[in-house]
Design a protein around this motif. Sequence first.
Motif, PDB file in Angstrom:
ATOM      1  N   VAL A 129      -4.800   2.442   3.110  1.00  0.00           N
ATOM      2  CA  VAL A 129      -4.941   3.548   2.057  1.00  0.00           C
ATOM      3  C   VAL A 129      -5.021   5.039   2.615  1.00  0.00           C
ATOM      4  O   VAL A 129      -4.587   5.898   2.041  1.00  0.00           O
ATOM      5  CB  VAL A 129      -6.267   3.355   1.164  1.00  0.00           C
ATOM      6  N   SER A 130      -5.583   5.020   3.921  1.00  0.00           N
ATOM      7  CA  SER A 130      -5.505   6.264   4.719  1.00  0.00           C
ATOM      8  C   SER A 130      -4.387   6.762   4.881  1.00  0.00           C
ATOM      9  O   SER A 130      -3.925   7.967   4.790  1.00  0.00           O
ATOM     10  CB  SER A 130      -6.535   6.023   5.895  1.00  0.00           C
ATOM     11  N   ASP A 131      -3.223   6.043   5.174  1.00  0.00           N
ATOM     12  CA  ASP A 131      -1.828   6.181   5.505  1.00  0.00           C
ATOM     13  C   ASP A 131      -1.036   6.700   4.192  1.00  0.00           C
ATOM     14  O   ASP A 131      -0.603   7.510   4.294  1.00  0.00           O
ATOM     15  CB  ASP A 131      -1.187   4.891   5.854  1.00  0.00           C
ATOM     16  N   LEU A 132      -1.603   6.057   3.252  1.00  0.00           N
ATOM     17  CA  LEU A 132      -1.105   6.710   1.764  1.00  0.00           C
ATOM     18  C   LEU A 132      -1.533   8.057   1.418  1.00  0.00           C
ATOM     19  O   LEU A 132      -0.749   8.720   0.939  1.00  0.00           O
ATOM     20  CB  LEU A 132      -1.348   5.695   0.529  1.00  0.00           C
ATOM     21  N   LYS A 133      -2.860   8.340   1.905  1.00  0.00           N
ATOM     22  CA  LYS A 133      -3.315   9.582   1.551  1.00  0.00           C
ATOM     23  C   LYS A 133      -2.639  10.705   2.078  1.00  0.00           C
ATOM     24  O   LYS A 133      -2.411  11.934   1.799  1.00  0.00           O
ATOM     25  CB  LYS A 133      -5.027   9.620   1.782  1.00  0.00           C
ATOM     26  N   LYS A 134      -1.949  10.345   3.210  1.00  0.00           N
ATOM     27  CA  LYS A 134      -1.162  11.297   4.163  1.00  0.00           C
ATOM     28  C   LYS A 134       0.050  11.621   3.559  1.00  0.00           C
ATOM     29  O   LYS A 134       0.629  12.773   3.852  1.00  0.00           O
ATOM     30  CB  LYS A 134      -1.241  10.745   5.464  1.00  0.00           C
ATOM     31  N   GLU A 135       0.420  10.989   2.564  1.00  0.00           N
ATOM     32  CA  GLU A 135       1.727  11.157   1.676  1.00  0.00           C
ATOM     33  C   GLU A 135       1.638  11.698   0.448  1.00  0.00           C
ATOM     34  O   GLU A 135       2.455  11.759  -0.293  1.00  0.00           O
ATOM     35  CB  GLU A 135       2.459   9.829   1.806  1.00  0.00           C
ATOM     36  N   ILE A 136       0.230  12.037   0.107  1.00  0.00           N
ATOM     37  CA  ILE A 136      -0.016  12.165  -1.120  1.00  0.00           C
ATOM     38  C   ILE A 136      -0.294  13.714  -1.278  1.00  0.00           C
ATOM     39  O   ILE A 136      -0.839  14.449  -0.656  1.00  0.00           O
ATOM     40  CB  ILE A 136      -1.342  11.634  -1.826  1.00  0.00           C
ATOM     41  N   THR A 137       0.474  14.600  -2.418  1.00  0.00           N
ATOM     42  CA  THR A 137       0.330  16.173  -2.666  1.00  0.00           C
ATOM     43  C   THR A 137      -0.964  16.118  -3.479  1.00  0.00           C
ATOM     44  O   THR A 137      -0.733  15.660  -4.826  1.00  0.00           O
ATOM     45  CB  THR A 137       1.625  16.458  -2.916  1.00  0.00           C
ATOM     46  N   LEU A 173       6.005   6.259  -1.602  1.00  0.00           N
ATOM     47  CA  LEU A 173       6.207   4.982  -2.164  1.00  0.00           C
ATOM     48  C   LEU A 173       6.434   3.792  -1.452  1.00  0.00           C
ATOM     49  O   LEU A 173       5.902   2.517  -2.101  1.00  0.00           O
ATOM     50  CB  LEU A 173       7.848   5.369  -2.440  1.00  0.00           C
ATOM     51  N   GLU A 174       6.722   3.747  -0.146  1.00  0.00           N
ATOM     52  CA  GLU A 174       6.982   2.205   0.386  1.00  0.00           C
ATOM     53  C   GLU A 174       5.496   1.939   0.956  1.00  0.00           C
ATOM     54  O   GLU A 174       5.277   0.505   0.705  1.00  0.00           O
ATOM     55  CB  GLU A 174       7.679   2.408   1.805  1.00  0.00           C
ATOM     56  N   SER A 189       2.851   2.571  -0.900  1.00  0.00           N
ATOM     57  CA  SER A 189       2.438   2.125  -2.101  1.00  0.00           C
ATOM     58  C   SER A 189       2.623   0.787  -2.486  1.00  0.00           C
ATOM     59  O   SER A 189       2.115  -0.177  -2.835  1.00  0.00           O
ATOM     60  CB  SER A 189       2.615   2.956  -3.331  1.00  0.00           C
ATOM     61  N   GLN A 190       4.154   0.465  -2.271  1.00  0.00           N
ATOM     62  CA  GLN A 190       4.540  -0.880  -2.622  1.00  0.00           C
ATOM     63  C   GLN A 190       3.841  -1.995  -1.633  1.00  0.00           C
ATOM     64  O   GLN A 190       3.995  -3.171  -2.375  1.00  0.00           O
ATOM     65  CB  GLN A 190       6.259  -0.788  -2.475  1.00  0.00           C
ATOM     66  N   ASN A 191       3.793  -1.683  -0.433  1.00  0.00           N
ATOM     67  CA  ASN A 191       3.277  -2.790   0.463  1.00  0.00           C
ATOM     68  C   ASN A 191       1.853  -2.863   0.201  1.00  0.00           C
ATOM     69  O   ASN A 191       1.345  -4.306   0.101  1.00  0.00           O
ATOM     70  CB  ASN A 191       3.512  -2.363   1.958  1.00  0.00           C
ATOM     71  N   LEU A 192       1.268  -1.957  -0.249  1.00  0.00           N
ATOM     72  CA  LEU A 192      -0.473  -2.010  -0.428  1.00  0.00           C
ATOM     73  C   LEU A 192      -0.757  -2.734  -1.647  1.00  0.00           C
ATOM     74  O   LEU A 192      -1.519  -3.691  -1.511  1.00  0.00           O
ATOM     75  CB  LEU A 192      -0.838  -0.527  -0.506  1.00  0.00           C
ATOM     76  N   ILE A 193       0.132  -2.659  -2.876  1.00  0.00           N
ATOM     77  CA  ILE A 193      -0.147  -3.397  -3.884  1.00  0.00           C
ATOM     78  C   ILE A 193       0.030  -5.007  -3.698  1.00  0.00           C
ATOM     79  O   ILE A 193      -0.847  -5.797  -4.145  1.00  0.00           O
ATOM     80  CB  ILE A 193       0.968  -3.247  -5.028  1.00  0.00           C
ATOM     81  N   SER A 194       0.846  -5.265  -2.559  1.00  0.00           N
ATOM     82  CA  SER A 194       1.027  -6.763  -2.406  1.00  0.00           C
ATOM     83  C   SER A 194       0.240  -7.372  -0.996  1.00  0.00           C
ATOM     84  O   SER A 194       0.352  -8.562  -0.740  1.00  0.00           O
ATOM     85  CB  SER A 194       2.329  -7.276  -2.284  1.00  0.00           C
ATOM     86  N   ASP A 195      -0.454  -6.543  -0.510  1.00  0.00           N
ATOM     87  CA  ASP A 195      -1.066  -6.722   0.723  1.00  0.00           C
ATOM     88  C   ASP A 195      -2.094  -7.859   0.579  1.00  0.00           C
ATOM     89  O   ASP A 195      -2.928  -7.761  -0.287  1.00  0.00           O
ATOM     90  CB  ASP A 195      -1.849  -5.451   1.293  1.00  0.00           C
ATOM     91  N   LYS A 196      -2.180  -8.708   1.554  1.00  0.00           N
ATOM     92  CA  LYS A 196      -3.310  -9.928   1.103  1.00  0.00           C
ATOM     93  C   LYS A 196      -4.716  -9.310   1.227  1.00  0.00           C
ATOM     94  O   LYS A 196      -5.692 -10.159   0.771  1.00  0.00           O
ATOM     95  CB  LYS A 196      -3.029 -10.963   2.272  1.00  0.00           C
ATOM     96  N   ASP A 197      -5.162  -8.191   1.849  1.00  0.00           N
ATOM     97  CA  ASP A 197      -6.271  -7.812   1.909  1.00  0.00           C
ATOM     98  C   ASP A 197      -6.721  -6.728   0.854  1.00  0.00           C
ATOM     99  O   ASP A 197      -7.891  -6.405   0.619  1.00  0.00           O
ATOM    100  CB  ASP A 197      -6.590  -6.820   3.378  1.00  0.00           C
ATOM    101  N   ILE A 231       8.253  -2.362  -6.695  1.00  0.00           N
ATOM    102  CA  ILE A 231       9.677  -1.517  -6.199  1.00  0.00           C
ATOM    103  C   ILE A 231      10.109  -1.009  -7.607  1.00  0.00           C
ATOM    104  O   ILE A 231      10.893  -0.121  -7.525  1.00  0.00           O
ATOM    105  CB  ILE A 231      10.609  -2.634  -5.715  1.00  0.00           C
ATOM    106  N   ASP A 232      10.082  -1.998  -8.612  1.00  0.00           N
ATOM    107  CA  ASP A 232      10.577  -1.385 -10.010  1.00  0.00           C
ATOM    108  C   ASP A 232       9.865  -0.157 -10.649  1.00  0.00           C
ATOM    109  O   ASP A 232      10.425   0.433 -11.427  1.00  0.00           O
ATOM    110  CB  ASP A 232      10.541  -2.693 -10.919  1.00  0.00           C
ATOM    111  N   GLU A 233       8.447  -0.327 -10.630  1.00  0.00           N
ATOM    112  CA  GLU A 233       7.540   0.422 -11.314  1.00  0.00           C
ATOM    113  C   GLU A 233       7.251   1.878 -10.532  1.00  0.00           C
ATOM    114  O   GLU A 233       6.953   2.904 -11.173  1.00  0.00           O
ATOM    115  CB  GLU A 233       6.388  -0.182 -11.999  1.00  0.00           C
ATOM    116  N   ILE A 234       6.907   1.900  -9.273  1.00  0.00           N
ATOM    117  CA  ILE A 234       6.324   2.740  -8.479  1.00  0.00           C
ATOM    118  C   ILE A 234       7.337   3.819  -8.016  1.00  0.00           C
ATOM    119  O   ILE A 234       8.156   3.609  -7.065  1.00  0.00           O
ATOM    120  CB  ILE A 234       5.600   2.275  -7.296  1.00  0.00           C
TER     121      ILE A 234
END
Length: 314
Positions: free
Chosen positions: A41-49, A95-96, A98-106, A146-149
Amino acid sequence: MKKLLTPFKFLAVLSVLALGSCQNESNEITQQETAQAKVSVSDLKKEITPGVQAIPQAVQVQLDESKKNLEKHLNNDLQITGINVLGKISTQKGLEISQNLISDKDQIIGLGNIADPSSVKIGKIGDLYSGDHLITAQKGLKEMAIDEIKAGINVLEVSWDGKHGKFTTLCFYNDSGIVWDNVFGGLVLMDTRGNSEVSNSSTAKVVSKWYKQWWTANWLWGSKRGEVGYQITIYYTGSTVSNVDVSDWGNISLGKAKSESKVIKRTGAYGQCQYALGLCTPTGSLSFNASNFSVSFSGLGSNIVSNGTKSLYP
């Protein structure tokens, strides 16, 4: 003069080359898994405006209604305790991730029907699923993401308090409402008994009667998410059936649905049909078996499956 390799030595060389290739492939897979494991999530926050902190009215209504339904059906077993608006996803990398995080096993996910508290499970994807079920769940979540995000989507963190402790989930939304959250999207609200309706009609020449049965899955906030059902209609004169029609339907937002039906008795004292219906969230799968005319569910996730026959008399 160069010596020719004997068959044994030739096979030995091939074995060494193959072993080296397998080791390289194994190392490559391990490196890919390691790289993916580092996404957070920390990586995602770097890509968020960062944007406006006020969320759209439609999203607020969905959050408020979800809180009410969770309290009504699950009491204190699962509560929304807060939200934190992160902003807008502004990059392709975002986006990528986000898509990976949604399905991440953790990542945390929910499954089950809140109207049946015993069916509800909350936990890490990797704890709730294993083996082929884990592969199916992750594949379904990744395809859905991938379809929705899409570019420009907003994201907030939802804080939860459950039977097994506190946790957070990522909730993706736009001005129209919530697009996906692993708990909001993984859980459903539905009456497993279904609904039914019967009606008669007549003309100068023929009398008809129909029976309809359907099952509905709702989002946590109460609005309709999906439905499967069938309808049988008999045409008769007096007490004799002259013809039978049957229809079926199945649909669900962010999930999978299947529906099949057929007439098995068209004339005589009554009409009869057979139906096979199912719907589920993205973490499961549905299959139709034509030989025994049934839909089956596999994997884990929220689902409705109904197979059977219906007889209708004049």
